[in-house]
Design a protein around this motif. Structure first.
Motif, short mmCIF file in Angstrom:
data_model
loop_
_atom_site.label_atom_id
_atom_site.label_comp_id
_atom_site.label_asym_id
_atom_site.label_seq_id
_atom_site.Cartn_x
_atom_site.Cartn_y
_atom_site.Cartn_z
N LEU A 1 -10.63 48.34 11.91
CA LEU A 1 -10.01 47.86 10.89
C LEU A 1 -8.98 46.60 11.12
N ARG A 2 -9.21 45.28 10.98
CA ARG A 2 -8.22 44.31 11.21
C ARG A 2 -7.61 44.01 9.94
N GLY A 3 -6.18 44.20 9.88
CA GLY A 3 -5.32 43.75 8.84
C GLY A 3 -5.24 42.31 8.93
N PRO A 4 -4.05 41.80 8.15
CA PRO A 4 -3.43 40.54 7.94
C PRO A 4 -2.53 40.28 9.24
N ARG A 5 -2.91 39.05 9.96
CA ARG A 5 -2.23 38.48 10.76
C ARG A 5 -1.77 39.62 12.04
N TRP A 6 -0.42 39.78 12.01
CA TRP A 6 0.11 40.22 13.12
C TRP A 6 -0.11 41.73 13.26
N LEU A 7 -0.48 42.38 12.25
CA LEU A 7 -0.59 43.82 12.15
C LEU A 7 -1.53 44.48 13.27
N PRO A 8 -1.28 45.48 14.21
CA PRO A 8 -2.24 45.79 15.07
C PRO A 8 -3.54 46.43 14.48
N PRO A 9 -4.61 46.32 14.93
CA PRO A 9 -5.88 46.82 14.58
C PRO A 9 -5.76 48.52 14.48
#
Length: 950
Positions: free
Chosen positions: A202-210
């Motif tokens: 799961l890839r979130g917005p911008r800098w959040l770790p997946p």
């Protein structure tokens, strides 16, 4: 993944528009120089060059290579300058077969490419099942000239490693989200767990770790069955992935803290926000690595996954985007609906904003901003939104409800724990419902039936629900995407209704048939004429039984798709080795050729419209042989359970192993249309082509598009088909040379007349007609008018009945029965209750038996009906347009056996005085019959059987 933003080229043109222009030219078969003018010079826009070479231009290249030396020379002359200007990176990243063809065109001499088989070998090899070779940790395509060209040309790159994903189920198990489905790289088999890993990320917005989900491979043979690549095995491409909500909560909390700090720095209060993660799957399969979006939901429950309440006001929800990609959202309920009421002429919606004290703001319904009252209370703010009921009733589409507190971002109003509301107002209703993400939708529309219970009683589906409309009879309609429909009475008691559906045994003009494969939508026709959709009660969705019910080789499921749209899904049950492209490939390339080497059996295969009907001249020939006591094996091909063959025959499912064996080993084949593309007639087989009538409109090689250079695919398809015919039936000496020229047929033509028309002059025609009248529900003694137009190539999706049936009913009175039969190639007609829709009646000859007056245009039915001697009226409202676009073989105004009229009013006037109209055209009728139907004397079938089977 679709982003909602249209890509722009460097020159400012829309890439999509330019590609569409190129695609349209290719679809119409325009010359290659016209296509290249639309493409323009290479190198101006790498994105456009990539899409063009991978898509329409690349397909046109493959087609030109197959069309002979002249087309190849033209291709090389026009394409080489373009390719020279295209960026090298674009060519390197093309699919491997296109990459190889581009390299050969650029670097090999003209003579080799034009007169040799260099390009042909590559195109032919690329069309075969994928062959991949691994060298070290890299994969390469097994295509021609590998020993002569650089290895890098054959390396599989991103365009070749295409991820294929499908989600079968999304459920919460013990507080964790479990995603089940299959995923593989097209062309790379997944035969075991070994060297086969996949991880859902799961890839979130911008800098959040997946977020990496715990993923394991599982057995999923259905992936192989549904694959498009023959010869590949994806049995171990299944996966299950588990997600702990804690992974979302702490990431969402960190993001919320950062956003809160940023808002505080701008002197604004912190606001909870939704965090969205897109779901991807990372493959590592035997050395190949790729990443793809998780997309593609199974219909039903998977389309409406439930959310999990993490704590008061916070939810974790799996959701689907408009392009069917999976996302997971961490969603706060900033605004919740707490009450719905009607005060006078006003609809009042009460909303609670938790944790915020606001005194000003607005509400928004869709794109319409409205005034709202904000009242601070304990722990939050109450918002009152008032809307005029009369204004809402004018709306046509549902609109989402938003609250816009001053200084804060807009908040979508959530339904939360409030019960959904439906408020009737006359024959319309206002609904306040939650969508699949629990967001409030306010809409107004015609009162809809809402299913609250769907229960199977054996093989009978019993639907119960609420329908608070005015009293009166209603009929539930099951409608297929093809336009086919069935009607079932709705039993009503007050505001409640119930309907019984027996999908395995539907009544079609007295014949019992199952629902055909596909999805059947539910609706009813309101007395006003409006089509009203049926919906599922959202409260009943969690308990809906979507398990399949099996009967005689078919499975039936009651599903709720797109959240609350009820459908009946039907599927033919097939053996595993016949499923998908892989099964079809084995049947056609392995099983069928092997069967052709076996001795012939003294059997006859009968095929009508690919197995869709028990009708036409094929039926007449079969019944005549049975009447004579012919006890040899008779095999009827049946497509999708379309009919039940007579007792004593062998029924074979179209597309099955038995179908391939029957066409390979039966001595006689009787058909009225083209046989399957894989069929090739054996020397000792006899193929009798009865065709489907004498053509009035141009067919085959006489159509304008069949003379194009290069020839269209249908030209080659027809040429291969016609070579297998042994005998072609003709209705008249006039039709014989026409058929020979149109099909390019050099074999035997038997001028026997059409066997299907023998019934029209049979001694038993009166008793047969009485039986047909009873099946159709026609009153004895009434004059029957049949409107049977042909189809329009240029207007196939038009369902309008051009004859004004309402005025015809008014003018002709109650002593006439009106029948409408649309052509199978035309959209199903919208026929009102004042007429009978007989489009799906199996045999046209039965309809002609009971018809007293025929109204048609350019259909071959005019030649068949002439055998009856009854009146024909021609409604040629578009005669000039049809003649120029399709073309006619006859001069209708000069040769027609009845009046040729251009307006509906003229047709109705002719029907009112049909006896005098018929008398005025008696001489032309006799000449027409003598020219076009001289052999329709009731003995055509006997002539055919004597010639071939005696």
């Amino acid at each position: 993944m679709a982003t909602g933003v249209t890509a722009l080229s460097q020159g400012g043109d829309l890439i999509a528009d330019r590609l569409k222009a190129v695609q349209d030219l290719c679809d119409r078969g325009e010359p290659l120089d016209a296509v290249m003018r639309a493409v323009g010079p290479g190198g101006r826009d790498s994105a456009f060059d990539t899409e063009a070479l991978s898509g329409p231009l690349g397909a046109r290249m493959d087609l030109a290579v197959k069309r002979g030396a002249a087309r190849r020379r033209e291709l090389i002359t026009l394409l080489r300058p373009y390719l020279a200007a295209v960026d090298a990176g674009v060519k390197r990243d093309l699919p491997v077969a296109r990459r190889l063809i581009c390299h050969l065109i650029e670097h090999r001499p003209d003579d080799e490419l034009v007169d040799g088989e260099t390009l042909t070998k590559v195109v032919a090899a690329a069309a075969e099942p994928s062959k991949r070779i691994r060298a070290g940790l890299r994969w390469y395509a097994d295509l021609p000239f590998r020993d002569e060209l650089p290895a890098d040309l054959y390396r599989l790159r991103r365009a070749d490693l295409v991820p294929v994903t499908h989600i079968d189920d999304i459920v919460w198990v013990n507080g964790k989200l479990r995603v089940t489905g299959f995923a593989y790289l097209a062309g790379l088999s997944v035969r075991s767990r070994r060297f086969n890993w996949a991880t859902v990320v799961l890839r979130g917005p911008r800098w959040l770790p997946p977020v990496r989900l715990r993923t394991r491979r599982v057995l999923a043979p259905e992936a192989t069955h549904g694959a498009r690549e023959p010869g590949c095995n994806y049995d171990w491409s299944g996966f299950t992935a588990d997600l702990s909500p804690w992974s979302l909560r702490w990431r969402g909390a960190v993001r919320g803290l950062v956003h809160a700090v940023r808002r505080r720095m701008r002197h604004r209060p912190a606001v909870h926000d939704t965090t969205t993660w897109r779901a991807e799957i990372v493959f590592y399969s035997r050395g190949a690595r790729a990443t793809g979006l998780l997309r593609g939901a199974s219909p039903g429950r998977t389309e409406r996954p439930a959310g999990l309440k993490l704590r008061p006001g916070w939810w974790a929800r799996p959701v689907w985007t408009s392009d069917r990609a999976l996302q997971v959202v961490l969603q706060p309920n900033r605004a919740e609906l707490t009450g719905v009421s009607v005060e006078g002429d006003r609809l009042e919606l009460k909303i609670f904003l938790a944790g915020r004290t606001v005194t000003k703001g607005h509400a928004r319904l869709g794109g319409h901003r409205m005034a709202a009252e904000f009242t601070p209370v304990a722990n939050g703010t109450e918002v009152l939104v008032s809307q005029a009921v009369s204004a809402l009733l004018q709306e046509k589409d549902g609109r989402r409800l938003w609250v816009e507190p001053k200084g804060d971002p807009a908040a979508s109003v959530m339904l939360a724990d409030l019960v959904e509301t439906r408020m009737p107002s006359g024959d319309r209703e206002i609904t306040v419902l939650g969508d699949r993400r629990d967001r409030v939708l306010v809409s107004a529309h015609r009162i809809r039936p809402v299913i609250t219970s769907a229960v199977w009683e054996g093989l009978t589906l019993v639907l119960r629900g609420d329908y608070p409309d005015a009293a009166g009879p209603r009929v539930l309609t099951l409608r297929h995407r093809s336009g086919l429909s069935y009607h079932m009475p709705m039993e009503r008691t007050g505001d409640k209704f119930s309907v019984r559906v027996e999908p395995a045994s539907m009544d079609r003009f007295g014949e019992v048939v199952p629902l055909s494969s596909g999805t059947w939508n539910m609706s009813l026709r309101h007395p006003s004429g409006e089509i009203v959709p049926v919906r599922m009660d959202h409260a009943a969705l969690p308990g809906l039984d979507e398990a399949p019910r099996a009967s005689e080789g078919r499975s039936f499921r009651m599903l709720s798709t797109r959240f609350d749209v009820p459908v009946v899904a039907v599927e033919e049950e097939r053996p595993a080795d016949e499923k998908g492209v892989a099964g079809t490939h084995v049947l056609r390339r392995v099983f069928y050729p092997a069967q052709r080497t076996e001795p012939l059996t003294d059997a006859t295969v009968y095929v009508v419209n690919d197995g869709r009907l028990y009708a036409d001249s094929v039926r007449a020939i079969y019944e005549e042989r049975v009447r004579r006591g012919d006890d040899r094996e008779h095999i009827w091909i049946v497509k999708d359970g379309a009919f039940t063959p007579p007792p004593g025959t062998t029924s074979v499912r179209a597309g099955s192993r038995e179908h391939h064996a029957a066409l390979a080993r039966s001595r006689f084949i009787v058909t009225n249309a083209f046989l399957p593309v894989w069929f090739r007639s054996r020397e000792d087989q006899v193929v009798l082509q009865t065709w489907n009538g004498t053509p009035a409109k141009r067919i085959g090689n006489d159509q304008p598009h069949m003379t194009r250079d290069p020839r269209p695919p249908i030209w080659h398809r027809q040429a291969a088909e016609v070579r297998g015919w042994d005998v072609l039936l003709s209705q008249s000496p006039w039709a014989t040379p026409l058929l020979r020229r149109a099909f390019g047929y050099q074999g035997e033509i038997l001028e026997s007349g059409l066997p299907r028309n023998d019934v029209l002059t049979s001694p038993d025609r009166d008793s047969l007609a009485a039986a047909v009248r009873e099946r159709l529900g026609l009153v004895e003694g009434k004059r029957v008018v049949l409107y049977a137009p042909t189809w329009r190539d240029y207007d196939r999706k038009n369902a309008m009945v051009k004859l004004d049936l309402a005025k015809a009913r008014e003018a002709l009175g109650a002593d006439h029965e009106l029948l409408v039969r649309a052509h199978p190639m035309q959209a199903m007609p919208a026929v009102p209750d004042i007429a009978h829709d007989v489009t799906t009646y199996p045999d046209m000859a039965d309809l002609l038996l009971v018809t007293d007056v025929l109204v048609t245009d350019y259909s071959s039915v005019m030649f068949d009906f002439a055998a009856t001697g009854r009146p024909i009226v021609f409604y040629g409202y578009d005669l000039a347009k049809y003649s120029s676009k399709r073309g006619l073989y006859i001069d209708l105004p000069e040769q027609a056996p009845g009046p040729v009229l251009s307006t509906s009013a003229e047709v109705i006037d002719a029907l009112r005085s049909i006896d005098s109209v018929a008398a005025a055209h008696a001489d032309r009728y006799d000449a027409f019959r003598a020219t076009f139907a001289p052999k329709d004397d009731g003995k055509a079938t006997a002539r055919v059987v004597d010639h071939l089977f005696s």
